[in-house]
Design a protein around this motif. Structure first.
Motif, short mmCIF file in Angstrom:
data_model
loop_
_atom_site.label_atom_id
_atom_site.label_comp_id
_atom_site.label_asym_id
_atom_site.label_seq_id
_atom_site.Cartn_x
_atom_site.Cartn_y
_atom_site.Cartn_z
N ARG A 251 -30.48 10.12 23.90
CA ARG A 251 -31.45 10.35 24.97
C ARG A 251 -31.87 11.81 25.08
NH1 ARG A 251 -32.47 7.63 29.18
NH2 ARG A 251 -34.20 9.10 29.06
N GLU A 252 -30.99 12.73 24.65
CA GLU A 252 -31.31 14.16 24.74
C GLU A 252 -30.83 14.83 23.45
OE1 GLU A 252 -32.74 17.10 24.90
OE2 GLU A 252 -33.05 16.53 26.99
N PRO A 253 -31.67 14.79 22.40
CA PRO A 253 -31.22 15.26 21.09
C PRO A 253 -31.33 16.76 20.87
CG PRO A 253 -33.42 14.32 20.92
CD PRO A 253 -32.98 14.12 22.35
N GLY A 254 -31.76 17.51 21.87
CA GLY A 254 -32.05 18.93 21.64
C GLY A 254 -30.99 19.90 22.09
N ILE A 255 -29.78 19.43 22.39
CA ILE A 255 -28.72 20.32 22.88
C ILE A 255 -27.63 20.43 21.82
CG2 ILE A 255 -27.03 20.77 24.70
CD1 ILE A 255 -28.78 19.14 26.60
N ALA A 256 -27.53 21.59 21.20
CA ALA A 256 -26.59 21.78 20.10
C ALA A 256 -25.15 21.52 20.51
CB ALA A 256 -26.72 23.20 19.55
N ARG A 257 -24.80 21.97 21.71
CA ARG A 257 -23.41 21.81 22.16
C ARG A 257 -23.02 20.34 22.23
NH1 ARG A 257 -19.14 24.92 22.51
NH2 ARG A 257 -17.52 24.04 23.81
N TRP A 258 -23.92 19.48 22.62
CA TRP A 258 -23.61 18.05 22.71
C TRP A 258 -23.32 17.48 21.32
CZ3 TRP A 258 -27.11 15.22 26.81
CH2 TRP A 258 -26.94 15.85 28.06
N TRP A 259 -24.12 17.88 20.33
CA TRP A 259 -23.87 17.41 18.97
C TRP A 259 -22.51 17.92 18.47
CZ3 TRP A 259 -26.49 13.66 16.74
CH2 TRP A 259 -27.82 13.43 17.12
N VAL B 49 -29.58 2.96 37.82
CA VAL B 49 -30.87 3.59 37.51
C VAL B 49 -31.51 3.07 36.24
CG1 VAL B 49 -30.28 5.70 38.74
CG2 VAL B 49 -29.84 5.55 36.28
N GLY B 50 -30.77 2.33 35.44
CA GLY B 50 -31.34 1.86 34.19
C GLY B 50 -31.31 2.93 33.12
N GLU B 51 -31.91 2.62 31.99
CA GLU B 51 -31.79 3.46 30.80
C GLU B 51 -32.52 4.79 30.91
OE1 GLU B 51 -32.71 3.15 25.98
OE2 GLU B 51 -33.06 1.42 27.30
N TYR B 52 -33.56 4.84 31.74
CA TYR B 52 -34.43 6.02 31.72
C TYR B 52 -34.36 6.87 32.98
CZ TYR B 52 -36.19 3.88 27.50
OH TYR B 52 -36.28 3.33 26.24
N GLY B 53 -33.26 6.80 33.72
CA GLY B 53 -33.08 7.68 34.86
C GLY B 53 -33.02 9.13 34.43
N ASP B 54 -33.40 10.03 35.33
CA ASP B 54 -33.49 11.46 35.00
C ASP B 54 -32.19 12.04 34.46
OD1 ASP B 54 -36.12 11.53 35.76
OD2 ASP B 54 -35.75 12.37 37.75
N ARG B 55 -31.07 11.62 35.02
CA ARG B 55 -29.79 12.23 34.66
C ARG B 55 -28.96 11.36 33.72
NH1 ARG B 55 -29.25 17.42 35.34
NH2 ARG B 55 -27.01 17.24 35.77
N VAL B 56 -29.58 10.36 33.13
CA VAL B 56 -28.83 9.45 32.25
C VAL B 56 -28.16 10.20 31.09
CG1 VAL B 56 -29.11 7.59 30.57
CG2 VAL B 56 -29.97 7.30 32.89
N PRO B 57 -28.87 11.06 30.35
CA PRO B 57 -28.20 11.75 29.24
C PRO B 57 -27.01 12.58 29.71
CG PRO B 57 -30.58 12.03 29.09
CD PRO B 57 -30.30 11.43 30.44
N THR B 58 -27.18 13.31 30.81
CA THR B 58 -26.10 14.14 31.34
C THR B 58 -24.93 13.28 31.82
OG1 THR B 58 -27.68 15.83 32.00
CG2 THR B 58 -25.52 15.91 33.05
#
Length: 211
Positions: A159-167, A122-131
């Protein structure tokens, strides 16, 4: 002669939409209405089954069915239905949800393999890439491949900087790698998004004591 008034026709019922039901389920789940959401997911599966009975090559039906089964936590069925769909035609959406399902089935080798296959297609910008990167990182953590997990988490939060749990999870692996300065900064990112996250507060206190 009075004009003839045509009879009012009953509105044609809208065609059942499995994807719409799935999305409604997600919205209900996000608002805390889990029981109602589960009904939507089950209804979505029923519609997908009817669509596949009529057209066994309908990839959207395989995909939405897998998504709905995933939300129902029927992970083995996700893998089985996904595999059947991929025999018809390759679909990156199915590959990705199979990767997540394998993670929940504690099959980290398959999880990483399918998630990597998704990313490759899907490349870098696929919908589920961050997940996909996040689940890869989680699998690497369970496999004790900390350097791999470090890299995968970094892509996920980039790619998805807004999820506290991931950080928080990212900070945890960096702490295990002994990079306390960077871990302190990453725990700080988690706390900026979720100041009350007890695990991040404790983690930051631990690494600060080692600086």
């Amino acid at each position: 002669m009075p004009a003839v008034i045509p009879p009012v026709q009953a509105a044609t019922p809208s065609k059942a939409d499995a994807l719409l039901l799935y999305k409604q389920g997600r919205d209900l789940e996000a608002s805390g209405k889990k029981a109602e959401a589960l009904v939507k997911y089950r209804d979505s599966v029923v519609i997908c089954d009817k669509e596949l009975a009529a057209d066994p090559s309908r990839m959207d039906s395989y995909t939405v069915k897998c998504w709905s089964l995933f939300r129902l936590e029927r992970y083995r069925e996700v893998v089985d239905i996904g595999a059947a769909g991929l025999k018809v035609k390759f679909d990156a959406r199915i590959v990705e949800v199979m990767g997540e399902a394998y993670f929940h089935l504690n099959d980290d080798t398959s999880a990483v393999r399918f998630l990597q296959r998704y990313l490759d297609n899907v490349g870098e910008y696929g919908d589920r890439v961050p997940t996909a990167y996040f689940y890869m990182a989680e699998s690497f953590m369970r496999q004790k491949k900390l350097d791999h997990a470090d890299i995968a988490y970094s892509f996920a939060v980039y790619r998805e900087p807004g999820i506290a749990r991931w950080w928080y999870r990212y900070a945890s692996v960096v702490e295990l790698l002994g990079d306390y300065k960077r871990s302190n900064e990453l725990y700080g990112k988690a706390l900026k998004l979720s100041p009350g996250m007890a695990e991040a507060v404790a983690g930051q206190a631990r690494v600060k004591a080692k600086l």
